[in-house]
Write a protein that holds these residues in place. Structure first.
Motif, PDB file in Angstrom:
ATOM      1  N   THR A   3      -2.126  43.711   1.510  1.00 30.51           N
ATOM      2  CA  THR A   3      -1.446  44.917   1.950  1.00 30.51           C
ATOM      3  C   THR A   3      -1.146  44.808   3.442  1.00 30.51           C
ATOM      4  N   LEU A   4       0.134  44.966   3.782  1.00 27.81           N
ATOM      5  CA  LEU A   4       0.586  44.879   5.167  1.00 27.81           C
ATOM      6  C   LEU A   4       1.243  46.193   5.562  1.00 27.81           C
ATOM      7  N   VAL A   5       0.957  46.662   6.767  1.00 25.79           N
ATOM      8  CA  VAL A   5       1.517  47.918   7.248  1.00 25.79           C
ATOM      9  C   VAL A   5       2.468  47.607   8.403  1.00 25.79           C
ATOM     10  N   THR A   6       3.646  48.238   8.359  1.00 24.01           N
ATOM     11  CA  THR A   6       4.680  48.000   9.359  1.00 24.01           C
ATOM     12  C   THR A   6       5.189  49.314   9.933  1.00 24.01           C
ATOM     13  N   LYS A   7       5.924  49.180  11.039  1.00 23.93           N
ATOM     14  CA  LYS A   7       6.579  50.341  11.637  1.00 23.93           C
ATOM     15  C   LYS A   7       8.058  50.022  11.768  1.00 23.93           C
ATOM     16  N   LEU A  41       2.527  46.345  12.214  1.00 24.08           N
ATOM     17  CA  LEU A  41       1.775  47.326  12.990  1.00 24.08           C
ATOM     18  C   LEU A  41       0.703  46.595  13.805  1.00 24.08           C
ATOM     19  N   PRO A  42       0.608  46.865  15.113  1.00 22.05           N
ATOM     20  CA  PRO A  42      -0.466  46.230  15.893  1.00 22.05           C
ATOM     21  C   PRO A  42      -1.839  46.563  15.294  1.00 22.05           C
ATOM     22  N   GLN A  43      -2.723  45.568  15.281  1.00 18.37           N
ATOM     23  CA  GLN A  43      -4.037  45.712  14.648  1.00 18.37           C
ATOM     24  C   GLN A  43      -4.800  46.935  15.158  1.00 18.37           C
ATOM     25  N   LYS A  44      -4.707  47.231  16.449  1.00 18.60           N
ATOM     26  CA  LYS A  44      -5.451  48.353  17.027  1.00 18.60           C
ATOM     27  C   LYS A  44      -4.965  49.710  16.502  1.00 18.60           C
ATOM     28  N   GLU A  45      -3.757  49.756  15.945  1.00 19.86           N
ATOM     29  CA  GLU A  45      -3.206  51.009  15.412  1.00 19.86           C
ATOM     30  C   GLU A  45      -3.520  51.213  13.925  1.00 19.86           C
ATOM     31  N   LEU A  46      -4.005  50.178  13.264  1.00 21.60           N
ATOM     32  CA  LEU A  46      -4.228  50.241  11.822  1.00 21.60           C
ATOM     33  C   LEU A  46      -5.296  51.264  11.423  1.00 21.60           C
ATOM     34  N   LEU A  47      -6.460  51.204  12.028  1.00 21.93           N
ATOM     35  CA  LEU A  47      -7.551  52.118  11.671  1.00 21.93           C
ATOM     36  C   LEU A  47      -7.184  53.583  11.916  1.00 21.93           C
ATOM     37  N   PRO A  48      -6.662  53.937  13.094  1.00 22.66           N
ATOM     38  CA  PRO A  48      -6.316  55.354  13.302  1.00 22.66           C
ATOM     39  C   PRO A  48      -5.233  55.859  12.340  1.00 22.66           C
ATOM     40  N   THR A  50      -4.316  54.465   9.164  1.00 21.06           N
ATOM     41  CA  THR A  50      -4.589  54.354   7.731  1.00 21.06           C
ATOM     42  C   THR A  50      -6.010  54.716   7.325  1.00 21.06           C
ATOM     43  N   GLY A  51      -6.949  54.565   8.263  1.00 21.80           N
ATOM     44  CA  GLY A  51      -8.358  54.733   7.924  1.00 21.80           C
ATOM     45  C   GLY A  51      -9.002  53.436   7.470  1.00 21.80           C
ATOM     46  N   TYR A  52      -8.235  52.357   7.485  1.00 23.73           N
ATOM     47  CA  TYR A  52      -8.736  51.046   7.058  1.00 23.73           C
ATOM     48  C   TYR A  52      -8.752  50.062   8.214  1.00 23.73           C
ATOM     49  N   VAL A  53      -9.697  49.095   8.153  1.00 25.01           N
ATOM     50  CA  VAL A  53      -9.771  48.037   9.156  1.00 25.01           C
ATOM     51  C   VAL A  53      -8.932  46.846   8.702  1.00 25.01           C
ATOM     52  N   HIS A  54      -8.568  46.012   9.674  1.00 20.92           N
ATOM     53  CA  HIS A  54      -7.827  44.787   9.373  1.00 20.92           C
ATOM     54  C   HIS A  54      -8.661  43.934   8.405  1.00 20.92           C
ATOM     55  N   GLY A  55      -8.051  43.489   7.320  1.00 14.94           N
ATOM     56  CA  GLY A  55      -8.754  42.687   6.322  1.00 14.94           C
ATOM     57  C   GLY A  55      -9.339  43.516   5.195  1.00 14.94           C
ATOM     58  N   GLY A  56      -9.257  44.834   5.303  1.00 12.99           N
ATOM     59  CA  GLY A  56      -9.778  45.716   4.259  1.00 12.99           C
ATOM     60  C   GLY A  56      -8.801  46.833   3.929  1.00 12.99           C
TER      61      GLY A  56
END
Length: 112
Positions: A3-7, A41-48, A50-56
């Protein structure tokens, strides 16, 4: 599937699920969601976001539902595995059920 998140250039967020061994084609992905361009999406923006960490990161259960596109090969499988929301945890599911839950579409979105 990973799963990849983009902007998008227009400010929207999009989720793409592709086979683990493949790479997302940003031009094809942008076309699939009707954007001029998209960027990872930059890794630092993923958790805020989506609620998920990179790799999860899972396509299910994000803080907000985002437009989701699966690689077209998803329809070739009886079941697929996606992240269960934490590193090292996977869930196996019928693609049709997952896509119906997410309101997802399919497209050719990987690098040739």
């Amino acid at each position: 599937f990973k799963t990849l998140v983009t902007k998008g250039a227009g400010g929207g967020y999009y989720v793409f699920d592709i086979p683990v061994a493949e790479n997302l084609d940003l031009k094809k992905a942008a076309k699939a969601v009707g954007e001029k361009s998209i960027a990872m999406l930059p890794q630092k923006e993923l958790l805020p976001l989506t609620g998920y960490v990179h790799g999860g990161c899972s396509p299910v259960g994000m803080k907000k539902q985002f437009p989701t596109v699966f690689h077209e090969t998803v329809e070739l499988f009886d079941t697929i595995c996606v992240s269960a929301g934490k590193i090292g945890a996977q869930v196996e599911v019928a693609p049709a059920d997952l896509m119906a839950l997410l309101g997802a579409q399919t497209a050719d979105i990987t690098v040739e």
